[in-house]
Design a protein around this motif. Sequence first.
Motif, mmCIF file in Angstrom:
data_model
loop_
_atom_site.group_PDB
_atom_site.id
_atom_site.type_symbol
_atom_site.label_atom_id
_atom_site.label_comp_id
_atom_site.label_asym_id
_atom_site.label_seq_id
_atom_site.Cartn_x
_atom_site.Cartn_y
_atom_site.Cartn_z
ATOM 1 N N SER A 281 2.375 5.444 -1.963
ATOM 2 C CA SER A 281 1.051 5.755 -2.490
ATOM 3 C C SER A 281 1.122 5.965 -4.002
ATOM 4 C CB SER A 281 0.514 7.024 -1.827
ATOM 5 O OG SER A 281 1.289 8.146 -2.222
ATOM 6 N N SER B 169 0.823 -1.214 0.000
ATOM 7 C CA SER B 169 0.000 0.000 0.000
ATOM 8 C C SER B 169 0.855 1.261 0.000
ATOM 9 C CB SER B 169 -0.930 0.000 1.222
ATOM 10 O OG SER B 169 -0.175 -0.057 2.417
ATOM 11 N N ARG B 170 2.094 1.127 0.407
ATOM 12 C CA ARG B 170 3.055 2.224 0.353
ATOM 13 C C ARG B 170 4.190 1.834 -0.595
ATOM 14 N NH1 ARG B 170 2.037 5.245 5.142
ATOM 15 N NH2 ARG B 170 -0.117 4.753 5.690
#
Length: 381
Positions: free
Chosen positions: A94, A91-92
């Motif tokens: 972004s 998820s990172r």
Amino acid sequence: MNLSQAFRIVRNHSLELCEKLIIEDFSLQASEEVSPPKWHLAHTTWFFEQFILVPKDTGYVVKHPQFNFLFNSYYNSLGARTARNQRGLMSRPSVEEVKIYRSYVDEAMLKLLESDNGAIADLVTLGLNHEQQHQELLITDLKYSLWFNPLNPKVMDIKEYSPELESSWITIDSGVYEIGFKGDGFCYDNELNPHKVYINDFSISSALVTNGEYLEFMKAGGYENPTYWHDEGWAWAREQQIKAPLYWEEIEGEWFYYTLDGQQEVDRSASLAHVNFYEASAYAAWKRCRLPTEFEWEVAQSRFSWGKRWEWTNSAYLPYPGFTVAPGAIGEYNGKFMVNQMVLRGASVATSSGHSRPSYRNFFHPKYRWQFMGIRLAKSK
């Protein structure tokens, strides 16, 4: 068009493909074989950074050293990397950070191109073609991941299905023909070196197999009759309980398929897509025909229209005579995949403009079908 202009066009197109995506779409990864859009955007940027900026620009500063781990694909000589089936878990950074990373690398690349005397031209051209490959993968990977959503999302219209031309048989005489890339311009190393092959008399269809024609195979029990199938293909179809091409669904007696423009009723006149080598071979056997070899396809291609579908051939992906693996990490680009793969020729509706040629050798394992893969029949004389 100079190299800087080409660089801008190709890099911008990757972002254009994502214009209708929402943030949640960028991290979708429905299987190990596909990658999220965010990863494609970052990986293609990493390629320019690691293969050009780091070794060629003494003033370049790597802004995110950990990105080498996150966005390396399969280059073992460049260090450890994220497991392929875990790319969607990141998820990172972004999406916005990946876009900033792209801008950072693009700015450095354009400055280097302005000051360079042509020494990096070949590497930049390779990088642009690499990105075009990933543009097609971004489209097909996204389609696969979105297919699991019962809302049948609409994110782009690339005219996936269009009517196929009327079919006829094209006769090719036996003889010695030269195969492989010739002339100026870019090609991959697997298209070299031009060499001669002998081909017997054969005929090849002027058109691709249509959805309607394949439906007849399905209705005739093609998926239930092992005599048409390779043993490995029959085992695959039994294990996976396959009864139709990928994305097809029967609803109240009618067939529909998912497209990136939403679910649609199967167009019987349109070119078949999303079948694997096993299915293509079984269909050909049912028609008492066969798939062309990649050499037959290349010899005949000027006499028919191609480009809607990657077309399965009956040729294993093997090196041409004189093929050598390039030194360094670049050598991991094609050569190490020359085992357990079959060659596809042509291009598809998802292929980027300018990224196709008659000598192009695409390749996949026989079980895969998430690309726009289709069938053109051949028969021996």
